[in-house]
Motif scaffolding. Structure first.
Motif, PDB file in Angstrom:
ATOM      1  N   GLN A  10      -0.094  48.954 -61.316  1.00 59.88           N
ATOM      2  CA  GLN A  10      -0.456  49.104 -59.909  1.00 59.88           C
ATOM      3  C   GLN A  10      -1.934  49.455 -59.752  1.00 59.88           C
ATOM      4  N   SER A  11      -2.292  50.721 -59.914  1.00 60.73           N
ATOM      5  CA  SER A  11      -3.667  51.145 -59.656  1.00 60.73           C
ATOM      6  C   SER A  11      -4.678  50.646 -60.682  1.00 60.73           C
ATOM      7  N   ARG A  14      -6.621  47.133 -59.932  1.00 59.99           N
ATOM      8  CA  ARG A  14      -6.192  46.633 -58.628  1.00 59.99           C
ATOM      9  C   ARG A  14      -7.122  45.531 -58.108  1.00 59.99           C
ATOM     10  N   ASN A  17      -5.336  42.433 -59.762  1.00 59.14           N
ATOM     11  CA  ASN A  17      -3.940  42.057 -59.547  1.00 59.14           C
ATOM     12  C   ASN A  17      -3.573  41.732 -58.105  1.00 59.14           C
ATOM     13  N   LEU A  19      -4.074  43.615 -55.342  1.00 57.96           N
ATOM     14  CA  LEU A  19      -3.947  44.735 -54.405  1.00 57.96           C
ATOM     15  C   LEU A  19      -5.185  44.898 -53.535  1.00 57.96           C
ATOM     16  N   SER A  20      -6.364  44.812 -54.144  1.00 52.86           N
ATOM     17  CA  SER A  20      -7.593  44.930 -53.351  1.00 52.86           C
ATOM     18  C   SER A  20      -7.771  43.741 -52.414  1.00 52.86           C
ATOM     19  N   GLN A  34       3.497  43.415 -53.520  1.00 48.30           N
ATOM     20  CA  GLN A  34       3.260  43.574 -54.956  1.00 48.30           C
ATOM     21  C   GLN A  34       4.545  44.037 -55.635  1.00 48.30           C
ATOM     22  N   GLU A  43       2.769  53.279 -52.207  1.00 48.27           N
ATOM     23  CA  GLU A  43       1.812  52.456 -51.471  1.00 48.27           C
ATOM     24  C   GLU A  43       2.580  51.395 -50.704  1.00 48.27           C
ATOM     25  N   VAL A  46       4.373  47.851 -52.012  1.00 48.74           N
ATOM     26  CA  VAL A  46       4.397  47.837 -53.475  1.00 48.74           C
ATOM     27  C   VAL A  46       5.783  48.296 -53.925  1.00 48.74           C
ATOM     28  N   ASN A 289      -9.995  56.079 -62.224  1.00 46.40           N
ATOM     29  CA  ASN A 289      -9.663  55.016 -61.274  1.00 46.40           C
ATOM     30  C   ASN A 289     -10.291  55.280 -59.913  1.00 46.40           C
TER      31      ASN A 289
END
Length: 408
Positions: A10-11, A14, A17, A19-20, A34, A43, A46, A289
């Motif tokens: 996940q983080s 990101r 993958n 997410l951003s 996600q 989140e 997700v 992160n």
């Protein structure tokens, strides 16, 4: 359009993958969710396979694969993924890093038959018999076997590389997906791979929010990180593995002779550069992160070192570009292309610590060159690595993949 992004994490990563990219896709009419194996925080949109029994079975399967020197072939999570409402509601499924120990390649035929599918190859593992990066080995072009290095990631106990290669080939030939890569370097590898013969390939560089990733006040950032005033800051990843080239940074630092006060600003592992504490200030941040911390890192930096021995893109180098910082890399990876060397970044011969040291010395002593290369780097980041442009191109790829599936 509804898209499901599938990834191991996940983080971490990101910006790789999807997410951003999510809010930028939304402005273009694409709703994305996600599915991650390792969910580290709550989140919106997700989800993960969090059932305890599923996790227990996965750990057992991972142990069996390790014993048999197989990789991503025996996991049973593909059927569970297909039953998720997020999967059933998706118009397209976008796979990312799926070789992190939760999805079998043998699940791809069934999963890709159900939904239009695109797979971003973040590294060459999908083309090899076991390794993430083959370095100078060319056996991935002919079926692997007789592997010259079983210990490079992902390590295996005995040589099953020809078997792993054939299992991938068996799965891919029965699957229906298209591929995304971020660099010409990776695109060329895919075109040379017998495993991806006839698979459509889209080249789409990763992007950044350039309103967030941009230079601010260097002195203030250095103060927040505890860097002594007047220090010239060399930044690099302090991680000892087969890929990132830390040993060559250390050898280069042993060689350089400068009378400028230097600070070594490092990320990832601590304690790797203790030997230089008498010569230079050393500020070690460890793993983070936190994007705000990373903004301070790039703001504080004068010269970014990324001498990877294998890299299929190199997003940290792009982040340094966005802050107008010059970077030095090795030849033979995607980085010279990504850094627009020699126009902006500088590439030196791979594993050549003397050439790396000479380049670092020159840039330390020529602030005008650092400034000019940094200025070009920011300009090129704006032209090629804007996340809004990435989102637009991604939507074009999604629509093309869906159209190709309908036409077929």
């Amino acid at each position: 359009m509804n898209v499901l992004q599938v990834n191991g994490y996940q983080s971490p990563g990101r910006r790789f993958n999807g997410l951003s990219l999510k809010p930028y896709l939304a402005t273009l009419g694409v709703s994305s969710k996600q599915l991650v194996w390792e969910q580290d925080c709550l989140e919106a949109d997700v989800v993960s396979l969090q059932d305890k029994m599923v996790r227990k079975i996965n750990r057992l399967t991972r142990g069996i694969e390790r014993t048999l020197s197989l990789q991503s072939q025996l996991y049973t999570n593909g059927a569970r993924i297909a039953r998720l409402p997020e999967f059933r509601e998706a118009d397209l499924v976008h796979y990312h890093i799926i070789h992190s120990g939760f999805l079998s390649m043998q699940s791809l035929p069934a999963l890709t038959a159900l939904k239009p599918t695109v797979w971003t190859l973040h590294d060459p593992w999908a083309m090899t018999g076991h390794c993430i990066h083959p370095f100078s080995c060319q056996r991935w072009k002919t079926g692997c076997g007789h592997c010259p290095d079983l210990n490079t990631d992902f390590k295996i106990n005995f040589d099953t590389t020809a078997l792993n290669f054939r299992l991938k080939q068996f799965a891919y030939k029965r699957s229906n997906f298209e591929v995304i890569v971020a660099s010409t370097w990776m695109e060329n590898m895919v075109h040379q791979s017998p495993l991806f013969d006839g698979v459509p390939v889209h080249r789409l560089p990763f992007g950044l929010d350039l309103d967030f990733f941009k230079a601010r006040d260097q002195a203030q950032a250095q103060a927040r990180l505890g860097i002594e005033p007047g220090r010239l800051v060399l930044c690099f990843r302090s991680v000892m593995n087969d890929f990132k080239g830390l040993q060559y940074v250390i050898e280069a630092l042993d060689r350089i002779q400068v009378n400028v006060p230097i600070c070594l600003l490092t990320l990832n592992d601590k304690g790797r550069v203790d030997r230089f504490k008498e010569r230079f200030q050393v500020v070690e941040l460890g793993w983070t992160n936190d994007d705000d911390v990373m903004r301070d890192v790039y703001d504080a930096t004068d010269l970014f070192l990324m001498p990877s021995l294998a890299d299929s893109f190199g997003l940290m180098a792009v982040e340094a570009m966005a802050f107008g910082k010059p970077s030095v890399c090795f030849e033979g990876t995607a980085l010279p292309e990504v850094l627009f060397a020699p126009h902006a970044g500088i590439a030196v011969p791979s594993r050549d610590s003397a050439a790396l040291a000479n380049t670092i010395e020159r840039l330390i002593h020529t602030p005008e060159e650092r400034e000019e290369r940094g200025h070009r780097s920011r300009q090129l980041a704006e032209q090629h690595y804007d996340i809004r442009r990435q989102a637009e191109h991604m939507v074009d790829v999604y629509r093309q993949v869906v159209a190709n599936r309908k036409a077929a």
